[in-house]
Design an enzyme around this catalytic site. Structure first.
Site, PDB file in Angstrom:
ATOM      1  N   LYS A  94       0.832  -1.214   0.000  1.00 40.34           N
ATOM      2  CA  LYS A  94       0.000   0.000   0.000  1.00 40.34           C
ATOM      3  C   LYS A  94       0.861   1.256   0.000  1.00 40.34           C
ATOM      4  O   LYS A  94       0.679   2.153  -0.819  1.00 40.34           O
ATOM      5  CB  LYS A  94      -0.913   0.044   1.242  1.00 40.34           C
ATOM      6  CG  LYS A  94      -1.848  -1.129   1.383  1.00 40.34           C
ATOM      7  CD  LYS A  94      -2.736  -0.995   2.613  1.00 40.34           C
ATOM      8  CE  LYS A  94      -2.015  -0.994   3.936  1.00 40.34           C
ATOM      9  NZ  LYS A  94      -1.344  -2.273   4.276  1.00 40.34           N
ATOM     10  N   ARG A 124      -9.854   0.858   8.116  1.00 38.97           N
ATOM     11  CA  ARG A 124      -9.572  -0.556   8.358  1.00 38.97           C
ATOM     12  C   ARG A 124     -10.520  -1.204   9.345  1.00 38.97           C
ATOM     13  O   ARG A 124     -10.231  -2.295   9.831  1.00 38.97           O
ATOM     14  CB  ARG A 124      -8.106  -0.819   8.690  1.00 38.97           C
ATOM     15  CG  ARG A 124      -7.524  -0.139   9.821  1.00 38.97           C
ATOM     16  CD  ARG A 124      -6.066   0.166   9.570  1.00 38.97           C
ATOM     17  NE  ARG A 124      -5.086  -0.830   9.833  1.00 38.97           N
ATOM     18  CZ  ARG A 124      -3.841  -0.738   9.336  1.00 38.97           C
ATOM     19  NH1 ARG A 124      -3.486   0.237   8.519  1.00 38.97           N
ATOM     20  NH2 ARG A 124      -2.964  -1.626   9.635  1.00 38.97           N
ATOM     21  N   ARG A 140      11.749  -6.021   5.239  1.00 38.46           N
ATOM     22  CA  ARG A 140      11.604  -4.563   5.115  1.00 38.46           C
ATOM     23  C   ARG A 140      12.493  -3.819   6.101  1.00 38.46           C
ATOM     24  O   ARG A 140      12.612  -4.174   7.258  1.00 38.46           O
ATOM     25  CB  ARG A 140      10.141  -4.152   5.371  1.00 38.46           C
ATOM     26  CG  ARG A 140       9.962  -2.622   5.368  1.00 38.46           C
ATOM     27  CD  ARG A 140       8.530  -2.194   5.320  1.00 38.46           C
ATOM     28  NE  ARG A 140       7.767  -2.639   6.472  1.00 38.46           N
ATOM     29  CZ  ARG A 140       6.455  -2.440   6.614  1.00 38.46           C
ATOM     30  NH1 ARG A 140       5.779  -1.815   5.666  1.00 38.46           N
ATOM     31  NH2 ARG A 140       5.839  -2.869   7.682  1.00 38.46           N
ATOM     32  N   ARG A 154      11.149  -1.815  11.383  1.00 40.06           N
ATOM     33  CA  ARG A 154       9.996  -1.209  12.063  1.00 40.06           C
ATOM     34  C   ARG A 154       9.677  -2.054  13.289  1.00 40.06           C
ATOM     35  O   ARG A 154       9.724  -3.272  13.211  1.00 40.06           O
ATOM     36  CB  ARG A 154       8.807  -1.168  11.098  1.00 40.06           C
ATOM     37  CG  ARG A 154       8.154   0.188  11.015  1.00 40.06           C
ATOM     38  CD  ARG A 154       7.163   0.260   9.890  1.00 40.06           C
ATOM     39  NE  ARG A 154       5.887  -0.343  10.218  1.00 40.06           N
ATOM     40  CZ  ARG A 154       4.818  -0.299   9.434  1.00 40.06           C
ATOM     41  NH1 ARG A 154       4.886   0.341   8.274  1.00 40.06           N
ATOM     42  NH2 ARG A 154       3.695  -0.860   9.785  1.00 40.06           N
ATOM     43  N   ARG A 210      -0.740  -8.820  13.461  1.00 40.42           N
ATOM     44  CA  ARG A 210      -1.302  -7.834  12.521  1.00 40.42           C
ATOM     45  C   ARG A 210      -2.118  -8.535  11.436  1.00 40.42           C
ATOM     46  O   ARG A 210      -3.176  -8.043  11.034  1.00 40.42           O
ATOM     47  CB  ARG A 210      -0.180  -6.998  11.889  1.00 40.42           C
ATOM     48  CG  ARG A 210       0.399  -5.961  12.869  1.00 40.42           C
ATOM     49  CD  ARG A 210       1.783  -5.498  12.456  1.00 40.42           C
ATOM     50  NE  ARG A 210       1.795  -4.819  11.166  1.00 40.42           N
ATOM     51  CZ  ARG A 210       2.883  -4.697  10.404  1.00 40.42           C
ATOM     52  NH1 ARG A 210       4.039  -5.198  10.803  1.00 40.42           N
ATOM     53  NH2 ARG A 210       2.800  -4.066   9.256  1.00 40.42           N
TER      54      ARG A 210
HETATM   55  P1  AP5 Z   1       4.851  -1.625   1.959  1.00 38.95           P
HETATM   56  O1  AP5 Z   1       4.542  -0.795   0.779  1.00 38.95           O
HETATM   57  O2  AP5 Z   1       5.607  -1.024   3.086  1.00 38.95           O
HETATM   58  O3  AP5 Z   1       3.485  -2.354   2.474  1.00 38.95           O
HETATM   59  P2  AP5 Z   1       2.230  -1.777   3.236  1.00 38.95           P
HETATM   60  O4  AP5 Z   1       1.025  -2.395   2.608  1.00 38.95           O
HETATM   61  O5  AP5 Z   1       2.282  -0.307   3.322  1.00 38.95           O
HETATM   62  O6  AP5 Z   1       2.461  -2.475   4.651  1.00 38.95           O
HETATM   63  P3  AP5 Z   1       2.401  -1.862   6.115  1.00 38.95           P
HETATM   64  O7  AP5 Z   1       3.136  -2.817   6.990  1.00 38.95           O
HETATM   65  O8  AP5 Z   1       2.813  -0.440   6.152  1.00 38.95           O
HETATM   66  O9  AP5 Z   1       0.859  -1.969   6.392  1.00 38.95           O
HETATM   67  P4  AP5 Z   1       0.105  -1.903   7.700  1.00 38.95           P
HETATM   68  O10 AP5 Z   1      -1.268  -1.720   7.255  1.00 38.95           O
HETATM   69  O11 AP5 Z   1       0.342  -3.083   8.576  1.00 38.95           O
HETATM   70  O12 AP5 Z   1       0.809  -0.715   8.510  1.00 38.95           O
HETATM   71  P5  AP5 Z   1       0.366   0.777   8.811  1.00 38.95           P
HETATM   72  O13 AP5 Z   1       1.578   1.587   8.841  1.00 38.95           O
HETATM   73  O14 AP5 Z   1      -0.757   1.168   7.944  1.00 38.95           O
HETATM   74  O15 AP5 Z   1       5.632  -2.936   1.456  1.00 38.95           O
HETATM   75  C1  AP5 Z   1       6.083  -3.913   2.388  1.00 38.95           C
HETATM   76  C2  AP5 Z   1       7.476  -4.423   1.972  1.00 38.95           C
HETATM   77  O16 AP5 Z   1       7.345  -5.154   0.764  1.00 38.95           O
HETATM   78  C3  AP5 Z   1       8.487  -3.314   1.704  1.00 38.95           C
HETATM   79  O17 AP5 Z   1       9.757  -3.724   2.113  1.00 38.95           O
HETATM   80  C4  AP5 Z   1       8.441  -3.146   0.175  1.00 38.95           C
HETATM   81  O18 AP5 Z   1       9.673  -2.684  -0.332  1.00 38.95           O
HETATM   82  C5  AP5 Z   1       8.119  -4.567  -0.275  1.00 38.95           C
HETATM   83  N1  AP5 Z   1       7.309  -4.620  -1.490  1.00 38.95           N
HETATM   84  C6  AP5 Z   1       6.259  -3.812  -1.829  1.00 38.95           C
HETATM   85  N2  AP5 Z   1       5.722  -4.187  -3.012  1.00 38.95           N
HETATM   86  C7  AP5 Z   1       6.435  -5.278  -3.416  1.00 38.95           C
HETATM   87  C8  AP5 Z   1       6.358  -6.129  -4.567  1.00 38.95           C
HETATM   88  N3  AP5 Z   1       5.444  -5.921  -5.549  1.00 38.95           N
HETATM   89  N4  AP5 Z   1       7.232  -7.146  -4.653  1.00 38.95           N
HETATM   90  C9  AP5 Z   1       8.156  -7.360  -3.674  1.00 38.95           C
HETATM   91  N5  AP5 Z   1       8.288  -6.588  -2.572  1.00 38.95           N
HETATM   92  C10 AP5 Z   1       7.439  -5.559  -2.446  1.00 38.95           C
HETATM   93  O19 AP5 Z   1      -0.217   0.645  10.289  1.00 38.95           O
HETATM   94  C11 AP5 Z   1       0.659   0.368  11.361  1.00 38.95           C
HETATM   95  C12 AP5 Z   1      -0.149   0.322  12.652  1.00 38.95           C
HETATM   96  O20 AP5 Z   1      -0.733   1.618  12.914  1.00 38.95           O
HETATM   97  C13 AP5 Z   1      -1.355  -0.631  12.674  1.00 38.95           C
HETATM   98  O21 AP5 Z   1      -0.969  -1.935  13.025  1.00 38.95           O
HETATM   99  C14 AP5 Z   1      -2.240   0.029  13.728  1.00 38.95           C
HETATM  100  O22 AP5 Z   1      -1.785  -0.245  15.038  1.00 38.95           O
HETATM  101  C15 AP5 Z   1      -2.031   1.513  13.465  1.00 38.95           C
HETATM  102  N6  AP5 Z   1      -3.006   2.038  12.472  1.00 38.95           N
HETATM  103  C16 AP5 Z   1      -2.709   2.592  11.256  1.00 38.95           C
HETATM  104  N7  AP5 Z   1      -3.828   2.930  10.603  1.00 38.95           N
HETATM  105  C17 AP5 Z   1      -4.865   2.596  11.424  1.00 38.95           C
HETATM  106  C18 AP5 Z   1      -6.280   2.664  11.296  1.00 38.95           C
HETATM  107  N8  AP5 Z   1      -6.852   3.158  10.181  1.00 38.95           N
HETATM  108  N9  AP5 Z   1      -7.047   2.203  12.321  1.00 38.95           N
HETATM  109  C19 AP5 Z   1      -6.473   1.701  13.455  1.00 38.95           C
HETATM  110  N10 AP5 Z   1      -5.142   1.595  13.635  1.00 38.95           N
HETATM  111  C20 AP5 Z   1      -4.333   2.039  12.627  1.00 38.95           C
HETATM  112 MG    MG Z   2       2.557   1.099   4.876  1.00 41.92          MG
END
Ligand code: AP5
Ligand code: MG
Ligand code: ZN
Length: 225
Positions: free
Chosen positions: A15, A90, A127, A158, A169
């Site tokens: 994402k 989410r 990552r 992270r 997660r």
């Molecule tokens: P990356 O692009 O970083 O993936 P992502 O989908 O952004 O994954 P996240 O871990 O950031 O998602 P998340 O939803 O768990 O975390 P968030 O920060 O939103 O890619 C991942 C890896 O793969 C990278 O190394 C990249 O280089 C690689 N990659 C990408 N595409 C690829 C491909 N095609 N092929 C190979 N490799 C690839 O949330 C974190 C925390 O915050 C949550 O757990 C929660 O506690 C809180 N939070 C955030 N938003 C909310 C909400 N709306 N409600 C409640 N709590 C929330």
């Molecule tokens: Mg992300």
């Protein structure tokens, strides 16, 4: 037509990676609730202290706090002509609140990135993020640089990418976030994309999905209007 987009999918689906490229090419802000929370953690605010405890367990921050953050961010002038939401909504409650926040704006496009669990776990274990600017590394190219290409900062894991937190997660995603597919899938502006391809292939597929969804939205408003 404004690009009002939700980039939807499990942890590690890509994402953030895809949203940041698209935000640059389409000149709209990327709004990542995870990034906003991590900035609050860095800044040591009350929100940051509360959020860190929840995030490090892999749980979700409360709907009330998150909806407040999203509402404020979406009301800013730079989001008036489009935005890319990354990691929000989410829960069903957040999605209902988002519809209300966006009343009167152009149709919301939702693109789901689907990737199998074993690939997600591998991606998140590889990552690394820049401790200074937050840039993300670890794509499939096999390279693992030690410092950030854009600012020179040290790359770190992270704190929620430890394996036991990743599993939690993913569990939370299946339980609380995946039900959103049923919430959105009957809309003509919902599209699912295979996220288990190269970065470029995923980017191309997202571009096509957005075009198809925008066409569908235009068709629908033509019927109504
Ligand atoms: P990356 O692009 O970083 O993936 P992502 O989908 O952004 O994954 P996240 O871990 O950031 O998602 P998340 O939803 O768990 O975390 P968030 O920060 O939103 O890619 C991942 C890896 O793969 C990278 O190394 C990249 O280089 C690689 N990659 C990408 N595409 C690829 C491909 N095609 N092929 C190979 N490799 C690839 O949330 C974190 C925390 O915050 C949550 O757990 C929660 O506690 C809180 N939070 C955030 N938003 C909310 C909400 N709306 N409600 C409640 N709590 C929330
Ligand atoms: Mg992300
Ligand atoms: Zn950096």
């Amino acid at each position: 037509m404004a690009l009002n987009l939700v980039m939807f999918g499990p942890p590690g689906a890509g994402k953030g990676t895809q949203a940041s490229q698209l935000a640059e090419s389409r000149q709209v802000p990327q709004i990542s609730t995870g990034d906003i929370l991590r900035e609050a953690v860095q800044a040591g605010t009350d929100l940051g202290r509360q959020a860190k405890a929840v995030m490090d367990k892999g749980e979700l921050v409360s709907d009330e706090i998150i909806v407040g953050i999203a509402r404020e961010r979406l009301s800013r002038s730079d989001a008036r002509d489009g935005f890319i939401l990354d990691g929000f909504p989410r829960t069903v409650a957040q999605a209902v609140a988002l519809d209300e926040i966006l009343t009167g704006r152009e149709a919301l496009i939702v693109v789901e990135l689907s990737v199998p669990d074993d690939e997600l776990i591998q991606r998140l274990s590889r990552r690394r993020v820049c401790g200074q600017c937050g840039a993300t590394y670890g794509a499939a190219d096999g390279e693992s640089p030690v410092s950030c290409a854009s600012c020179g900062g040290a790359l770190v894991q992270r704190s929620d990418d430890r394996e036991e937190v990743v599993r939690e997660r993913l569990r939370v995603y299946r339980e609380q976030t995946e039900p959103l597919v049923a919430f959105y899938q009957d809309r003509p502006t919902f599209r699912s994309v295979d996220g288990n391809q190269s970065l470029d292939a995923v980017q191309t597929a997202i571009g096509l999905a957005i075009e198809a969804a925008a066409d569908a939205a235009r068709g629908q408003s033509a019927t109504i209007g």
